[in-house]
Structures are given as structure tokens and as C-alpha cells.
Design a protein around this motif. Structure first.
Motif, PDB file in Angstrom:
ATOM      1  N   UNK A  20       0.836  -1.208   0.000  1.00  0.00           N
ATOM      2  CA  UNK A  20       0.000   0.000   0.000  1.00  0.00           C
ATOM      3  C   UNK A  20       0.865   1.249   0.000  1.00  0.00           C
ATOM      4  N   UNK A  21       0.510   2.200  -0.895  1.00  0.00           N
ATOM      5  CA  UNK A  21       1.261   3.454  -0.981  1.00  0.00           C
ATOM      6  C   UNK A  21       1.109   4.269   0.297  1.00  0.00           C
ATOM      7  N   UNK A  22       2.159   5.020   0.628  1.00  0.00           N
ATOM      8  CA  UNK A  22       2.117   5.892   1.808  1.00  0.00           C
ATOM      9  C   UNK A  22       1.130   7.048   1.636  1.00  0.00           C
ATOM     10  N   UNK A  23       0.677   7.251   0.410  1.00  0.00           N
ATOM     11  CA  UNK A  23      -0.297   8.323   0.167  1.00  0.00           C
ATOM     12  C   UNK A  23      -1.632   8.035   0.843  1.00  0.00           C
ATOM     13  N   UNK A  69      -3.668  -1.952  -5.178  1.00  0.00           N
ATOM     14  CA  UNK A  69      -3.418  -2.096  -6.612  1.00  0.00           C
ATOM     15  C   UNK A  69      -3.910  -0.903  -7.427  1.00  0.00           C
ATOM     16  N   UNK A  70      -5.040  -0.346  -7.020  1.00  0.00           N
ATOM     17  CA  UNK A  70      -5.633   0.745  -7.812  1.00  0.00           C
ATOM     18  C   UNK A  70      -6.532   1.587  -6.932  1.00  0.00           C
ATOM     19  N   UNK A  71      -6.929   2.730  -7.470  1.00  0.00           N
ATOM     20  CA  UNK A  71      -7.836   3.636  -6.751  1.00  0.00           C
ATOM     21  C   UNK A  71      -9.246   3.526  -7.323  1.00  0.00           C
ATOM     22  N   UNK A  72      -9.369   3.788  -8.631  1.00  0.00           N
ATOM     23  CA  UNK A  72     -10.669   3.687  -9.296  1.00  0.00           C
ATOM     24  C   UNK A  72     -11.044   2.216  -9.441  1.00  0.00           C
TER      25      UNK A  72
END
Length: 400
Positions: A20-23, A69-72
Motif C-alpha cells: 500500500x502506498x504511503x499516500x 493495486x488501484x484507486x478507481x
């Protein structure tokens, strides 16, 4: 099943830790753990059995893993990853399908179709009714800034939050409505107060920026005068409508009782003395209802006018009965022109206040007449009953 849930928790923890991205300062393991914990309270209140609890818990652990893996479209990815995990652990396909369905139910636009979907929807947004809302909201704001790659002002974020709290979200389960709704409402009120304060500060900054604009703007005292007076008139109108509705209800009840109990008995010869009192009561109730309806009946102006009348200020543009007849572009132009002229603006507000006062005068006049009629009707009914009963008693005495 408990071992499977523990494996799912460990799987999600490792996935978020490694991929998971730190964002994602909000949609992370802490949020997932928060949702799972909130399920416990909903389980007890909504009387969920052990099988359903396991389904919801599994769905809660996996509902946001797609963000790795993705946002949308992360819900679809989350459902896919849950299916792969459960297949590896040899879970029955029926259980897998139900877990996937519950994960898809966490989409913001999804309307829950059953009790389980309502529960997971409420658990996913439980922070809206939690004391930690402001802290969690700050985390979500930071996440949005990182994803959108631009700073979000406090004013814009408050607008987003207020819009979502008041229009974009609702709780579905009885437990959430009973225990979280009031807290959510308090958060909305606090945000609204922040918005008002920010608007007030922005207004003050704008006034300081230009002395000319400050001179041309309405004085605060006059603005307060019109605002308070118009609010008072509106409140008085609401009071009048409320009183008229009370009279309507009372007289409707009187008529209903009379028609169902008294009128059928009038056919008997021994009850003939009740005819006059009953008819008097019914007649006065009908008259009261008519006047109460007249008091609440809306009046819309049908005055014909031209654009020249608007420009010459012969038409009150602040009254909907007038401006609904013109196109939106013409209305915007006329309003902008009106706001440029301080005198015309005050005159328009004054006319609006005057005509609203005339409407109030009519309402209260009819309401006063209605109360007098109601009082007179009660008195006449009692007198008619006493008179009829006396005559009936004298008549029986003569017969004896």
C-alpha cells in the motif's frame, strides 16, 4: 472459521505493509481495523447469527485491499483478491459469493438490498458518528491532497464534508440511527459553524480590500433590520398556519364523531330533541373549516408586466409570483442591476416586507374570525342542547 478470519487479518496487514502506498493516510490497515471493530456493536444490536458475523467480518477485512493495486474500481479488485484468498483456503463458493457481494456493497453509490449490506455500509462510515471524526477527517483530507497533488483549503474541505454529511450519506441500521446519527448531526453543525465563520472572515477581508465597494454595500444595521423583520413575518405566518391547522383538525374530529355517533341516532323518535343541537354543531364546524382553509390558502399574483416595468422598478423581483414568469437570463440581469442601486435595493426589500405584511393581515383576520366562529359555535351548540333537552323534558312531563 475463526482461524480463517485470523489468517485474513494477517493477510491484509502484510498486504498493506508491503504494497500500500504511503499516500493512503486514511484507507489503510487502521481504517480496516476500525470498521471491523465497529461491526461488533452492530452484531449485538441487530441480532446477527454466527454465520452472518463471519461473512461480514471477512468482507470488512477485505473491503479496501484493492487500494493496494488501484484507486478507481478498487471494490472490484478487493472482491477479486478476497475470492483468491478464500479459494486458496478452500472456502465454499457460496460463502465466497456472499463475501464478494458484501464488499461490493461498500461502494458509496450502492443502495443496500438486505440487512447484511446495511450493516457493512454503516460500519464503513461509522467514523461520521464517532468522536474521532475530526482526526479521521484530517487523515482523509491529507490523502485527497496527496492523490490530487494539490492543497485543499480548509474552506473547501469543510464544504465537501458538510455536503457529504447532510446530503451524501445516511445510516441504514436502527443501531446506527439511534447511536451515531446524533453525533453525526453535531459534526455537521460544527462544520456549518466553521463555514459561517470562514465566510464572515472572507467578507471582512473583501470589505477591507475596497473602500468603494464598502460604501456601496448596504449598512449592517439596515441589513439586520430587514433580515430580522422578514424572519419575524415568516415566523408569524408559520404560527398562523399552525393555528389554522389546529382548528381544521379539531373541527374535522367533531364532524367525524358527530357523523359516526350522533347522526345515526337521530332517526329514533326519542332522540328528535338532538336534531337541532347536532345540526348547529355540524354547521358551525363546517363554517370554521371553510374559514381556516381560507386563512391558509396561498395567493399567487397573476399581474402582467413587461421588461420595461422591471427596468422602471414597477415590479417586485423579490417575489416569486413575479419572477417565475421571466427567463433566467433576464432575471439575473435584473437582479444584478437592482443590486448596483442601493436605493432601489432597499425599496424592493421594503415593498416585499409591505406585501408580506398585507398577507399576514389577511391571514390573522380570517384566523380571528375562525376562532370567534368556533367559540360561538360551541356556545350555540350548548344552548341548543339545553333548550332542546328542556323542551323534551317538558313534553314528556305533559304526557305523563
Amino acid at each position: 472459521m475463526e482461524d480463517l478470519i485470523l489468517k485474513a487479518e494477517q493477510f491484509v496487514f502484510n498486504l498493506f505493509k508491503d504494497k500500500l502506498s504511503c499516500d493512503y493516510t486514511y484507507h489503510n490497515f487502521l481504517h480496516t481495523q476500525f470498521v471491523v471493530n465497529k461491526l461488533d456493536a452492530l452484531f449485538e444490536a441487530e441480532e446477527i447469527n454466527a454465520v452472518e458475523r463471519n461473512l461480514l467480518t471477512l468482507a470488512a477485512w477485505f473491503h479496501d485491499v484493492g487500494y493496494a493495486c488501484c484507486d478507481v474500481g478498487h471494490e472490484e479488485k478487493s472482491a477479486q483478491m478476497a475470492e483468491e484468498f478464500l479459494n486458496e483456503n478452500q472456502v465454499h463458493s457460496e460463502i465466497i459469493d456472499k463475501v464478494k457481494q458484501l464488499i461490493m456493497a461498500t461502494q458509496l453509490s450502492h443502495e443496500p438490498q438486505n440487512q447484511l449490506e446495511k450493516i457493512i455500509k454503516d460500519a464503513d462510515t461509522a467514523h461520521l458518528g464517532d468522536a474521532s471524526f475530526e482526526e479521521i477527517s484530517a487523515q482523509l483530507k491529507r490523502e485527497c491532497e496527496l492523490k490530487e497533488k494539490k492543497a485543499i483549503s480548509d474552506a473547501a474541505w469543510n464544504e465537501r464534508n458538510y455536503e457529504f454529511l447532510t446530503k451524501g450519506h445516511r445510516f441504514f441500521t436502527q443501531y446506527a440511527q439511534r447511536n451515531w446519527q446524533d453525533v453525526k448531526f453535531k459534526h455537521a453543525v460544527n462544520i456549518q459553524e466553521k463555514i459561517r465563520n470562514q465566510e464572515a472572515l472572507a467578507e471582512k477581508a473583501q470589505l477591507k480590500k475596497s473602500k468603494i465597494e464598502k460604501i456601496n454595500q448596504p449598512d449592517r444595521g439596515i441589513d439586520t433590520l430587514f433580515r430580522v423583520t422578514l424572519n419575524n413575518h415568516t415566523r408569524l405566518s408559520d404560527i398562523a398556519d399552525s393555528k389554522a391547522n389546529i382548528l381544521l383538525s379539531v373541527n374535522a374530529i367533531i364532524i367525524s364523531i358527530a357523523l359516526s355517533t350522533l347522526v345515526p341516532k337521530l332517526a329514533s323518535p326519542k332522540n328528535e330533541f338532538l336534531i337541532i343541537p347536532t345540526l348547529t354543531m355540524l354547521l358551525m364546524s363546517v363554517v370554521c373549516i371553510i374559514f381556516a382553509i381560507l386563512a391558509t390558502k396561498p395567493n399567487v399574483s397573476n399581474t402582467h408586466f413587461t421588461m420595461e416595468d422591471i427596468k422602471s422598478r414597477k415590479v417586485n423581483l423579490l417575489f416569486f409570483g413575479n419572477f417565475h414568469k421571466i427567463e433566467i437570463d433576464e432575471f439575473e440581469g435584473a437582479i444584478n442591476d437592482l443590486m448596483r442601486d442601493r436605493k432601489d435595493l432597499y425599496n424592493a426589500l421594503t415593498r416585499d416586507l409591505y406585501y408580506l405584511g398585507l398577507v399576514l393581515q389577511r391571514k390573522y383576520k380570517l384566523l380571528r374570525i375562525t376562532y370567534y366562529l368556533f367559540m360561538a359555535g360551541i356556545i350555540l351548540t350548548v344552548l341548543a342542547f339545553v333548550f332542546s333537552f328542556t323542551q323534551y323534558s317538558d313534553f314528556n312531563f305533559l304526557l305523563d
